[in-house]
Scaffold this motif. Structure first.
Motif, short mmCIF file in Angstrom:
data_model
loop_
_atom_site.label_atom_id
_atom_site.label_comp_id
_atom_site.label_asym_id
_atom_site.label_seq_id
_atom_site.Cartn_x
_atom_site.Cartn_y
_atom_site.Cartn_z
N GLU A 1 0.81 -1.21 0.00
CA GLU A 1 0.00 0.00 0.00
C GLU A 1 0.85 1.26 0.00
O GLU A 1 0.36 2.35 -0.30
N GLY A 2 2.13 1.14 0.34
CA GLY A 2 3.08 2.23 0.16
C GLY A 2 2.80 3.48 0.96
O GLY A 2 3.16 4.58 0.54
N GLY A 3 2.18 3.34 2.15
CA GLY A 3 1.85 4.49 2.97
C GLY A 3 2.55 4.48 4.31
O GLY A 3 3.58 3.83 4.50
N GLY A 4 1.96 5.19 5.27
CA GLY A 4 2.59 5.37 6.57
C GLY A 4 2.60 4.13 7.44
O GLY A 4 3.40 4.05 8.38
N GLN A 5 1.75 3.16 7.15
CA GLN A 5 1.72 1.96 7.98
C GLN A 5 3.03 1.18 7.93
O GLN A 5 3.46 0.61 8.93
N VAL A 6 3.66 1.15 6.77
CA VAL A 6 4.96 0.48 6.65
C VAL A 6 5.95 1.11 7.63
O VAL A 6 6.67 0.41 8.35
N LEU B 1 -9.66 -2.86 11.64
CA LEU B 1 -9.11 -3.48 12.83
C LEU B 1 -8.24 -4.66 12.47
O LEU B 1 -7.24 -4.94 13.15
N ALA B 2 -8.58 -5.36 11.39
CA ALA B 2 -7.84 -6.56 11.00
C ALA B 2 -6.36 -6.28 10.81
O ALA B 2 -5.50 -7.01 11.32
N ASP B 3 -6.03 -5.22 10.07
CA ASP B 3 -4.60 -4.98 9.82
C ASP B 3 -3.90 -4.45 11.06
O ASP B 3 -2.71 -4.67 11.26
N GLN B 4 -4.64 -3.77 11.96
CA GLN B 4 -4.00 -3.20 13.14
C GLN B 4 -3.80 -4.22 14.26
O GLN B 4 -2.99 -4.00 15.16
N LEU B 5 -4.50 -5.34 14.21
CA LEU B 5 -4.31 -6.39 15.20
C LEU B 5 -3.07 -7.24 14.94
O LEU B 5 -2.59 -7.94 15.83
N VAL C 1 5.66 -6.79 6.15
CA VAL C 1 6.62 -6.06 6.98
C VAL C 1 6.91 -6.83 8.27
O VAL C 1 8.06 -6.95 8.69
N ILE C 2 5.88 -7.37 8.90
CA ILE C 2 6.07 -8.13 10.14
C ILE C 2 7.02 -9.30 9.93
O ILE C 2 7.88 -9.60 10.76
N HIS D 1 -3.70 -2.94 2.97
CA HIS D 1 -3.04 -2.59 4.22
C HIS D 1 -2.69 -3.84 5.02
O HIS D 1 -1.58 -3.97 5.55
N THR D 2 -3.64 -4.77 5.11
CA THR D 2 -3.42 -6.00 5.86
C THR D 2 -2.31 -6.82 5.23
O THR D 2 -1.39 -7.30 5.93
N LEU D 3 -2.34 -7.01 3.93
CA LEU D 3 -1.33 -7.82 3.25
C LEU D 3 0.06 -7.18 3.37
O LEU D 3 1.06 -7.88 3.56
#
Length: 346
Positions: free
Chosen positions: A12-17, A289-293, A320-321, A313-315
């Protein structure tokens, strides 16, 4: 020094990474080099909320950093010793305080002492999880995993004014416990769930919230659900409409933030549409919530839940994890609308 290189353009190339990499860098004590930060966004690089996330991670872990400045697309982060304490982080815009919090909360939960963190900035901006989501959806599940924390709100902050201020108190725990049984009861409000409709209104006519609630009641047929229009204090005008589906473990919070030129009825329709899709899937965890858990589940070593179709986002978060922790994630489609995600340690 050997760095793990994380490509911020992946998925997704955003801030979550960025946020996931910072959290796991601290907890695994692995230095990281982040490149192409937020490469897939209209304004790549560190914006205020991302910059503050990096500085918050730096502060709580006594890290050494290189290249950290607004607009930076590459940084280095070398974590030191994690310490609890009293912290204060101010974004200075309507940027998400919740995302800053989620960067450091798993870290502080595993620190050697209690922490009190004050956040200032946005709490409801429509582009990120809100403070209501944090309180009713995310934190209840973290508490089931052993994270003792509570939130104290001074005032909310809507886009574009921001100005929200709140505190989080975190008591440390030795380790996180796996989430068990989340898929035991799917979301079905006619059986054992409690549904709720709520509109937050700041410096706007109350009838906006009344119309949102009335529209959602009609679409969802939630005539018996608790309904509330709350007038709140904020630095500027704002509106958040929320529909909540509560289970034995947590609440699924669906939220649409009002926008200039968008009718109250349209705001409610957008929110109600997401609720209907989730209920039809008979899943236990909604998309956001799925990707944040995934990060707390990975730190606990295992966990599972059902959800709607996994988002990008989830994938991306899974990928990254895996760069930091020896985990295996299995994604299985169970029905046309429901998937199951299982995380285990390899």
């Amino acid at each position: 020094m050997k760095y793990i290189t994380i490509d911020g353009a992946q998925g997704e190339g955003g801030g979550q990474v960025l946020r996931t990499a910072l959290t796991l860098s601290i907890l695994t004590k692995q230095p990281i080099e982040l490149v192409n930060i937020r490469a897939n966004r209209a304004k790549p690089g560190l914006l205020r909320q991302h910059y503050i996330s990096v500085m918050a991670a730096k502060t709580v872990s006594n890290a050494e950093v290189e290249g950290v400045e607004l607009g930076a697309t590459s940084i280095r982060f070398s974590p030191g010793e994690l310490t609890g304490g009293d912290y204060h982080f101010s974004i200075g815009t309507a940027g998400s305080t919740v995302l800053v919090c989620q960067t450091i909360l798993p870290v502080l939960a595993l620190a050697n002492s209690a922490s009190t963190v004050t956040f200032e900035g946005g709490t409801h901006n429509g582009m990120s999880p809100s403070l209501c989501f944090l309180q009713h959806s995310y934190l209840p599940l973290l508490r089931k995993m052993g994270v003792a924390c509570r939130v104290c709100i001074e005032k909310l902050g809507f886009y574009p004014a921001g100005g929200g201020k709140w505190q989080m108190l975190v008591e440390p725990t030795a380790s996180l416990q796996p989430i068990d049984g989340l898929d035991a009861r799917a979301a079905d409000p006619s059986v054992e769930q409690q549904c709720q409709l709520k509109a937050l209104i700041s410096s706007l006519p109350k009838h906006i919230g009344d119309r949102e609630v009335a529209t959602a009641v009609k679409i969802l047929a939630w005539q018996q659900a608790p309904q509330d229009v709350e007038l709140v204090e904020s630095a500027g005008p704002g509106n958040s409409f929320q529909a909540m589906v509560s289970t034995h473990s947590h609440a699924s919070v669906f939220e649409t933030v009002g926008e200039l030129g968008v009718s109250a009825e349209r705001v409610a329709k957008r929110c109600a549409g997401r609720v209907k899709q989730f209920l039809n899937a008979q899943a236990t965890v909604e998309e956001h919530l799925a990707d944040q858990l995934l990060v707390p589940m990975a730190l606990a070593g295992s966990g599972s839940f059902t959800t709607t179709k996994p988002s990008l986002h989830t994938l991306t978060n899974i990928d990254v994890i895996k760069r930091f922790l020896p985990v295996r994630v299995r994604i299985e489609q169970q029905t046309k609308q429901r998937w199951r995600i299982d995380l285990t340690t390899t």
